[in-house]
Design a protein around this motif. Sequence first.
Motif: not given
Length: 262
Positions: A207-212, A239-243, A258-260
Amino acid sequence: MRIGTLNIASGRSAIGPVLAPGELRAAVAGLDVDVLAVQEVDADQPRSARTDQAAVLAAGLTAPHWRAAATLVGTPDPFRSWSPAVPALRGPDDAANGPVYGIALFSRLAVREWSVLGLGSGRARLPVKGPDPRTGGLRWWWVPDEPRIAVAARLDAVTVVATHLSFAPPTAVRQLRRLRRWMAALPGPVVLAGDLNLPGSLPARLLGATALVRTPSFPAAEPRLQLDHLLAVGAGLRGHDGAATVLPVGDHRALTVTVLPS
């Protein structure tokens, strides 16, 4: 905004039995997310006590805004006692015209617009281990590929797309490329959430995407593969604080982040 994805395996617990509605509601009640994509959702299925699982999940998540999209009508089984569903959305005010099975997208935040895209299915027959109705034991079945679908919710700050792609990798790749073309026309930025049945960094690269979130998610007890993904498509998000969280439902871990703004 916290976004997540979860495959509930038709509401089955980690040890196999389908959870009762109250148990299913409690299983997701502690998952503090603003938006959640859910896969393998039953409605009016005999195997799950004819529960409208989307409505139960919405109550557990305290998410008043939701849409479910059936991929097939009938019960998924090796005998093809089902037919493809017409791509359509069902919400809180709509009764399930079942038995049906598919995906759902939930939001605690106001949704400006909903949309749906049918992704079709592949021609391959796939090996799946499941119960034999004649003996009660487990055995391998060759089953036809199920149709797949995507649901998009346009929020004020982001569009979230939920999906569940084919078990057959070539078909999943083709579906992902179709999704890429569709998402390019959606209001951005876009987050793709779901069980993509493609491992590791492959979906982000295609996708040319960013893994969060980057962490194994399947199988839930001892995860070895990341099949579940939260991907930022296009620029503008991080992305922040992935779980990855083990819940009392499903055979995948729930992924949340959390998406910022980037």
